[in-house]
Design an enzyme around this catalytic site. Sequence first.
Site, PDB file in Angstrom:
ATOM      1  CG  ASN A   1      -1.839   1.376   1.341  1.00 43.90           C
ATOM      2  OD1 ASN A   1      -1.855   1.963   0.505  1.00 43.90           O
ATOM      3  ND2 ASN A   1      -2.401   1.471   2.700  1.00 43.90           N
TER       4      ASN A   1
ATOM      5  CE  LYS B   1      -0.090   3.133   4.827  1.00 47.27           C
ATOM      6  NZ  LYS B   1      -0.176   3.222   6.290  1.00 47.27           N
TER       7      LYS B   1
ATOM      8  CG  HIS C   1      -5.862   1.849   5.273  1.00 48.18           C
ATOM      9  ND1 HIS C   1      -5.318   2.937   5.718  1.00 48.18           N
ATOM     10  CD2 HIS C   1      -4.831   1.008   5.042  1.00 48.18           C
ATOM     11  CE1 HIS C   1      -4.007   2.599   6.213  1.00 48.18           C
ATOM     12  NE2 HIS C   1      -3.663   1.538   5.698  1.00 48.18           N
TER      13      HIS C   1
ATOM     14  CD  GLU D   1      -2.827   5.499   6.564  1.00 51.22           C
ATOM     15  OE1 GLU D   1      -2.843   5.644   5.612  1.00 51.22           O
ATOM     16  OE2 GLU D   1      -1.996   5.132   7.476  1.00 51.22           O
TER      17      GLU D   1
ATOM     18  CD  GLU E   1      -3.337  -2.447   7.253  1.00 45.85           C
ATOM     19  OE1 GLU E   1      -2.408  -2.819   6.561  1.00 45.85           O
ATOM     20  OE2 GLU E   1      -3.864  -1.433   7.107  1.00 45.85           O
TER      21      GLU E   1
ATOM     22  N   GLY F   1       2.274   2.472  10.674  1.00 41.53           N
ATOM     23  CA  GLY F   1       3.160   3.661  10.512  1.00 41.53           C
ATOM     24  C   GLY F   1       3.844   4.054  11.759  1.00 41.53           C
TER      25      GLY F   1
ATOM     26  CB  SER G   1       5.293  -1.556  12.340  1.00 43.54           C
ATOM     27  OG  SER G   1       4.783  -0.400  12.387  1.00 43.54           O
TER      28      SER G   1
END
Length: 253
Positions: A9, A11, A96, A98, A167, A173, A211
């Site tokens: 991904n 991003k 996701h 985010e 996730e 991150g 991560s």
Amino acid sequence: MLKKWVIGNWKMHGSLADNKALIDGIRAELPALDARVGMVVCPVFPYIPQLKQITAGSGIGVGAQDISEFAKGAYTGEVAGPMLKDVGVEYVIVGHSERRTFHGEHNEQIARKAKAVIETGLIPVVCIGESLEERQANQTEAVLTAQLDALFAVVGTDNANIILAYEPRWAIGTGVAATPDMIQAVHSFVRAYLTKRSAAVAGLPILYGGSMKGSNAASIVTLPNVDGGLIGSAALNAAEFVAIYKALVASVA
Ligand code: 13P
């Protein structure tokens, strides 16, 4: 469908030059993919045609990071499934964290997006996961159950062409992956949930994301019911991404 996957991904990163260098780097380190382990990269929308071109003949799949729940119409700024298919996209990440955090996406909308992906004939990569507060309040299983219930209420339980990605939001991150024990517990829980739902979804791949990098990949992807990784930062580095891929290949050998 393949059982094991490494999905990058990207991003909101990349440029024509950086994307080319990254794919060239991956292809140089990994001249041929292993038939048992899929590799997919998900750039931002404008670079999808470029990615189709520079991955041609490599076996690397191209995915998108989001999709509209609608097929066309007056939805400024959105991108529809048939358009993604038109430019050769095969996979679409939905839900996701985010998107949930910065765009207010919720379980039902994410389920509708997954349905839009399926109706277009593409494969959704559906993200699920708990926040730190939810984990600390012992709500992880309840949160995952609600996310999965919402998904299957909309897409049904007959479709085996779905990839799930666990996730944990607090591991994304941050450089701090969930521990193997935590990952193991959640993936077993999700597998048990799927097994209860239907034979079609019982074997869906469950990826871990948060991560993951070359140095911790082997300790994660060798866990039972971990079928690969959804990779953020480390997917932007050819050597790291290839190291994760090789850990997956070693885990199925
Ligand atoms: P990181 O690998 O950067 O933690 O990101 C994970 C992720 O969000 C992949 O979708």
